[in-house]
Design a protein around this motif. Structure first.
Motif, PDB file in Angstrom:
ATOM      1  N   ARG A 106       0.816  -1.223   0.000  1.00  0.00           N
ATOM      2  CA  ARG A 106       0.000   0.000   0.000  1.00  0.00           C
ATOM      3  C   ARG A 106       0.846   1.267   0.000  1.00  0.00           C
ATOM      4  N   LEU A 107       2.160   1.136   0.077  1.00  0.00           N
ATOM      5  CA  LEU A 107       3.003   2.331   0.145  1.00  0.00           C
ATOM      6  C   LEU A 107       3.193   2.937  -1.234  1.00  0.00           C
ATOM      7  N   SER A 108       3.146   4.258  -1.297  1.00  0.00           N
ATOM      8  CA  SER A 108       3.360   4.886  -2.603  1.00  0.00           C
ATOM      9  C   SER A 108       4.841   5.223  -2.826  1.00  0.00           C
ATOM     10  N   ARG A 109       5.592   5.359  -1.743  1.00  0.00           N
ATOM     11  CA  ARG A 109       7.041   5.640  -1.879  1.00  0.00           C
ATOM     12  C   ARG A 109       7.831   4.559  -1.170  1.00  0.00           C
ATOM     13  N   PHE A 110       8.842   4.056  -1.822  1.00  0.00           N
ATOM     14  CA  PHE A 110       9.676   3.029  -1.199  1.00  0.00           C
ATOM     15  C   PHE A 110      11.064   3.126  -1.836  1.00  0.00           C
ATOM     16  N   PRO A 111      12.115   2.979  -1.059  1.00  0.00           N
ATOM     17  CA  PRO A 111      13.449   3.108  -1.670  1.00  0.00           C
ATOM     18  C   PRO A 111      13.770   1.946  -2.610  1.00  0.00           C
ATOM     19  N   GLU A 112      14.545   2.238  -3.619  1.00  0.00           N
ATOM     20  CA  GLU A 112      15.077   1.161  -4.470  1.00  0.00           C
ATOM     21  C   GLU A 112      16.071   0.341  -3.641  1.00  0.00           C
ATOM     22  N   GLY A 113      16.304  -0.885  -4.071  1.00  0.00           N
ATOM     23  CA  GLY A 113      17.390  -1.676  -3.472  1.00  0.00           C
ATOM     24  C   GLY A 113      17.061  -2.284  -2.126  1.00  0.00           C
ATOM     25  N   TYR A 114      15.778  -2.325  -1.751  1.00  0.00           N
ATOM     26  CA  TYR A 114      15.433  -2.865  -0.431  1.00  0.00           C
ATOM     27  C   TYR A 114      14.117  -3.621  -0.531  1.00  0.00           C
ATOM     28  N   LEU A 115      14.083  -4.845  -0.017  1.00  0.00           N
ATOM     29  CA  LEU A 115      12.856  -5.652   0.015  1.00  0.00           C
ATOM     30  C   LEU A 115      12.739  -6.315   1.380  1.00  0.00           C
ATOM     31  N   VAL A 116      11.557  -6.772   1.685  1.00  0.00           N
ATOM     32  CA  VAL A 116      11.306  -7.416   2.987  1.00  0.00           C
ATOM     33  C   VAL A 116      10.670  -8.777   2.710  1.00  0.00           C
ATOM     34  N   LEU A 117      10.977  -9.781   3.535  1.00  0.00           N
ATOM     35  CA  LEU A 117      10.509 -11.142   3.245  1.00  0.00           C
ATOM     36  C   LEU A 117      10.311 -11.933   4.545  1.00  0.00           C
ATOM     37  N   GLY A 118       9.342 -12.828   4.536  1.00  0.00           N
ATOM     38  CA  GLY A 118       9.145 -13.738   5.676  1.00  0.00           C
ATOM     39  C   GLY A 118       8.284 -13.121   6.770  1.00  0.00           C
ATOM     40  N   ASP A 119       8.554 -13.523   8.012  1.00  0.00           N
ATOM     41  CA  ASP A 119       7.758 -13.014   9.140  1.00  0.00           C
ATOM     42  C   ASP A 119       7.849 -11.493   9.250  1.00  0.00           C
ATOM     43  N   ALA A 120       8.889 -10.905   8.707  1.00  0.00           N
ATOM     44  CA  ALA A 120       9.014  -9.449   8.750  1.00  0.00           C
ATOM     45  C   ALA A 120       7.879  -8.787   7.969  1.00  0.00           C
ATOM     46  N   ILE A 121       7.306  -9.495   7.013  1.00  0.00           N
ATOM     47  CA  ILE A 121       6.128  -8.974   6.289  1.00  0.00           C
ATOM     48  C   ILE A 121       4.863  -9.404   6.993  1.00  0.00           C
ATOM     49  N   CYS A 122       4.781 -10.677   7.322  1.00  0.00           N
ATOM     50  CA  CYS A 122       3.544 -11.170   7.930  1.00  0.00           C
ATOM     51  C   CYS A 122       3.866 -12.313   8.878  1.00  0.00           C
ATOM     52  N   SER A 123       3.416 -12.163  10.095  1.00  0.00           N
ATOM     53  CA  SER A 123       3.580 -13.225  11.090  1.00  0.00           C
ATOM     54  C   SER A 123       2.175 -13.679  11.487  1.00  0.00           C
ATOM     55  N   PHE A 124       1.901 -14.957  11.216  1.00  0.00           N
ATOM     56  CA  PHE A 124       0.559 -15.511  11.433  1.00  0.00           C
ATOM     57  C   PHE A 124       0.503 -16.216  12.779  1.00  0.00           C
ATOM     58  N   ASN A 125      -0.673 -16.254  13.381  1.00  0.00           N
ATOM     59  CA  ASN A 125      -0.864 -17.098  14.552  1.00  0.00           C
ATOM     60  C   ASN A 125      -0.297 -18.485  14.219  1.00  0.00           C
ATOM     61  N   PRO A 126       0.710 -18.952  14.971  1.00  0.00           N
ATOM     62  CA  PRO A 126       1.424 -20.179  14.593  1.00  0.00           C
ATOM     63  C   PRO A 126       0.575 -21.437  14.570  1.00  0.00           C
ATOM     64  N   VAL A 127      -0.601 -21.400  15.209  1.00  0.00           N
ATOM     65  CA  VAL A 127      -1.447 -22.597  15.263  1.00  0.00           C
ATOM     66  C   VAL A 127      -1.671 -23.174  13.858  1.00  0.00           C
ATOM     67  N   TYR A 128      -1.711 -22.311  12.861  1.00  0.00           N
ATOM     68  CA  TYR A 128      -2.088 -22.765  11.515  1.00  0.00           C
ATOM     69  C   TYR A 128      -0.884 -23.196  10.669  1.00  0.00           C
ATOM     70  N   GLY A 129       0.306 -23.084  11.207  1.00  0.00           N
ATOM     71  CA  GLY A 129       1.498 -23.641  10.560  1.00  0.00           C
ATOM     72  C   GLY A 129       1.813 -23.059   9.192  1.00  0.00           C
TER      73      GLY A 129
END
Ligand SMILES: Cc1cc2nc3c(=O)[nH]c(=O)nc-3n(C[C@H](O)[C@H](O)[C@H](O)COP(=O)(O)OP(=O)(O)OC[C@H]3O[C@@H](n4cnc5c(N)ncnc54)[C@H](O)[C@@H]3O)c2cc1C
Length: 447
Positions: free
Chosen positions: A304-327
Motif C-alpha cells: 500500500r506504500l506509494s514511496r519506497f526506496p530502491e534496493g530494499y525488500l522485505v521477506l518472511g515473518d518481517a512482512i507477515c507473522s501468522f498465529n502459529p497454530v495454523y502452521g
C-alpha cells in the motif's frame, strides 16, 4: 544474463536462507548477516527461540523446498525423519470427531524446525558465492545521498567495536517479526507500512518425548483442535527425527498450558481427545518443558506504500507473522522467496522498480493464509481487528466442512488442499463439495 554484484540478506533464519538461496542464482555474491553466532548443529538461537515449538510444514511449502533443494527428502529420510502421505498419516480430532484418513498424494514431513533449518543452512552455505557473517547485527540501512536508494547496511559490532558498512545492490530484510524495517524506513524519510493486527494471546508449551518405532502410532501426526469459542485449547504430537515425538500444546486468550510437570499433564488430559495425553503419559520425556507466548498476528502492508526506496525488500515473518497454530509461516516465506526468484529472473539483473510488483505479488500470497488464520481466530469474541465481511457465515460453513470430513474422504481431501495452500478457499464452495458438506456436515459439534 547479467547479474547483480552483491546482495545482502538480513537474518539467517529460514526466510533469510531461502532468500539467499534464490538470490545466489542472480547475484555474483550474497552475504547473510545474522546477529546470533551460528553453530553447525540443529539449534534454537537467541534470535529465534520459537523454533523449539511444534512446527508443521504445509505441503505447498514442502514442495517449494524440494524444488530449491532437490536432495532434501533423501537427506531427511536418511536422518530418520518420517516422510509419508499426509492424508494417510493424519490423526486429527476436530469438531468432535476424527477427520477421515485418505490418500492425499502430498507429503507430511516429520522433522523438527531446528533440524530442517540446519539441513537447509548446510545446502545454502555450500553455495560457492555465499558468505555468512554471523554474530553481527544490522544496525541501519545505508542510503544514497538523495535517500532514494538503499546502497548497503551498517553493521553493529559485537566482536569488533564501531560500525562498519557493507555495500550492496539489493538488501533483503528477513529479520523476522521484530524487524526494525519500520524504524529504518522512517530514518530515511519514508512512511512505514500500514499494519493489520489481530490479537490472539496464544501461549504454547512444548516437550520432546521418546518414540518407539514399533509403536503403531509412530507414523501418525496427531492433532487436536478446539470447537471455538467454547473450547480454546489446541495440541499436537508430531513424529520427528531421532525417534522422538515433539508434543506442543497451546491455548487462546490466556488459556495457556502450564510449564510444570503436573500442570502440563493436566492440560493434556483436559483436551477433547486423549491422543496427546497418552503420549505425554506413556512416553519418556527427553527435554524440559519449553514455552512461548504469541500476542498477535501482524501483517505489514508494503503493497500500500506509494514511496519506497530502491534496493530494499522485505521477506518472511518481517512482512507477515501468522498465529502459529495454523502452521503457515515457513510456507509463506518459501512462496515469497519464489516470487523474488521469478521477478529477478524476469528482470535479468535490473532491480529498479522491483519493489512494487514484489510487494503486490507477496500481498496476494499472504492474503489467503491471513484470511484463513484470522478467520478462525475471529471465532473468539476477544479477537480484535478488522473482521473480513462474511466471517461468521464462512466459519459456520467451515464447521460443517470439519464435521463432514469425519466421514467423507473427498471433503477431507478438499479441506487439506485449502489448508495446505494448494487450492484457494473458494474450492470448498465447488458444487460437488458443497452438496457433500450439506449432506454430511449438518448437526452440532459436541460443544
Ligand atoms: C511458536 C511458533 C510456532 C510456529 N509454528 C509454525 C509452524 O508450525 N509452521 C510454520 O510454517 N511456521 C511456524 N511458525 C513460524 C515460523 O517459525 C517462521 O515463519 C519461520 O521461522 C520464518 O521466520 P523468519 O525467518 O522470517 O524469521 P525468524 O525465524 O524470526 O528469524 C529472524 C532472524 O533474523 C535475525 N535478526 C533479527 N534482527 C536482525 C538484525 N538487525 N541483524 C541481523 N540479524 C537479525 C534473528 O536473529 C533471526 O535469526 C511458528 C512461529 C512461532 C512463534
Amino acid at each position: 544474463m547479467s547479474k547483480l554484484q552483491h546482495a545482502v540478506v538480513i537474518g539467517g533464519s529460514l526466510a533469510g536462507l531461502l532468500a539467499a538461496r534464490v538470490l545466489s542464482g542472480h547475484c555474483e555474491r550474497v552475504t547473510i548477516i545474522e546477529r546470533d553466532p551460528i553453530r553447525d548443529e540443529p539449534e534454537a538461537r537467541k534470535g529465534q527461540p520459537h523454533v523449539r515449538a511444534l512446527h508443521g510444514l504445509l505441503a505447498s511449502g514442502g514442495e517449494i523446498l524440494q524444488e530449491l533443494f532437490p536432495c532434501l527428502l533423501d537427506d531427511l529420510r536418511q536422518a530418520g525423519a518420517l516422510v509419508n502421505d499426509m492424508g494417510e498419516t493424519m490423526h486429527w480430532y476436530v469438531a468432535g470427531g476424527y477427520r477421515r484418513r485418505m490418500r492425499f498424494g502430498k507429503l507430511s514431513i516429520g522433522v523438527s524446525r531446528p533440524f530442517l533449518e540446519w539441513l537447509i543452512r548446510g545446502y545454502v552455505l555450500g553455495l560457492p558465492n555465499l558468505t555468512l557473517c554471523d554474530g553481527r547485527g544490522v544496525a541501519a540501512l545505508v542510503a544514497s545521498s538523495d535517500q532514494r536508494r538503499v546502497v548497503g547496511v551498517q553493521l553493529a559490532g559485537n566482536a569488533q567495536p564501531g560500525a562498519e558498512t557493507l555495500r550492496a545492490d539489493l538488501v533483503v530484510d528477513a529479520s523476522g517479526r521484530g524487524t526494525s524495517a519500520t524504524r529504518w524506513l522512517r530514518e530515511l524519510g519514508y512512511a512505514p507500512p500500514p499494519e493489520s493486527v489481530v490479537n490472539v494471546d496464544v501461549g504454547y508449551a512444548h516437550r520432546l518425548y521418546a518414540r518407539d518405532p514399533e509403536d503403531p502410532r509412530t507414523r501418525s501426526w496427531i492433532f487436536v483442535t478446539p470447537v471455538a469459542p467454547a473450547e480454546r485449547r489446541v495440541a499436537g504430537a508430531f513424529p520427528v527425527e531421532g525417534n522422538r515425538w515433539l508434543v506442543g500444546m497451546g491455548g487462546w486468550f490466556g488459556d495457556h498450558p502450564p510449564t510444570d510437570e503436573a500442570g502440563f499433564r493436566a492440560f493434556a488430559r483436559s483436551l477433547p481427545a486423549p491422543d496427546v495425553a497418552e503420549i505425554v503419559e506413556q512416553c519418556a520425556p527427553l527435554s524440559p518443558i519449553g514455552s512461548y507466548k504469541y500476542a498477535a498476528s501482524t501483517r505489514r502492508h508494503y503493497e500500500r506504500l506509494s514511496r519506497f526506496p530502491e534496493g530494499y525488500l522485505v521477506l518472511g515473518d518481517a512482512i507477515c507473522s501468522f498465529n502459529p497454530v495454523y502452521g503457515q509461516g515457513m510456507t509463506s516465506a518459501a512462496m515469497q522467496a519464489r516470487v523474488l526468484g521469478r521477478l529477478l529472473a524476469e528482470r535479468q539483473g535490473t532491480i529498479d522498480g522491483i519493489a512494487r510488483p514484489y510487494f503486490r505479488q507477496v500481498a496476494k500470497i499472504v492474503d489467503i493464509p491471513w484470511q484463513l488464520a484470522v478467520g478462525e481466530d475471529f471465532r473468539f469474541p476477544e479477537a480484535i481487528g478488522r473482521r473480513p465481511p462474511g466471517t461468521h457465515a464462512i466459519n459456520s460453513y467451515v464447521s460443517m466442512v470439519h464435521r463432514a470430513s469425519h466421514h467423507d474422504p473427498l471433503v477431507s481431501k478438499a479441506f487439506l488442499e485449502v489448508m495446505n495452500l494448494l487450492k484457494p478457499p473458494s474450492s470448498l464452495m465447488a458444487p460437488q463439495i458443497m452438496w457433500r458438506v450439506f449432506a454430511r456436515g449438518q448437526g452440532r459439534s459436541r460443544v
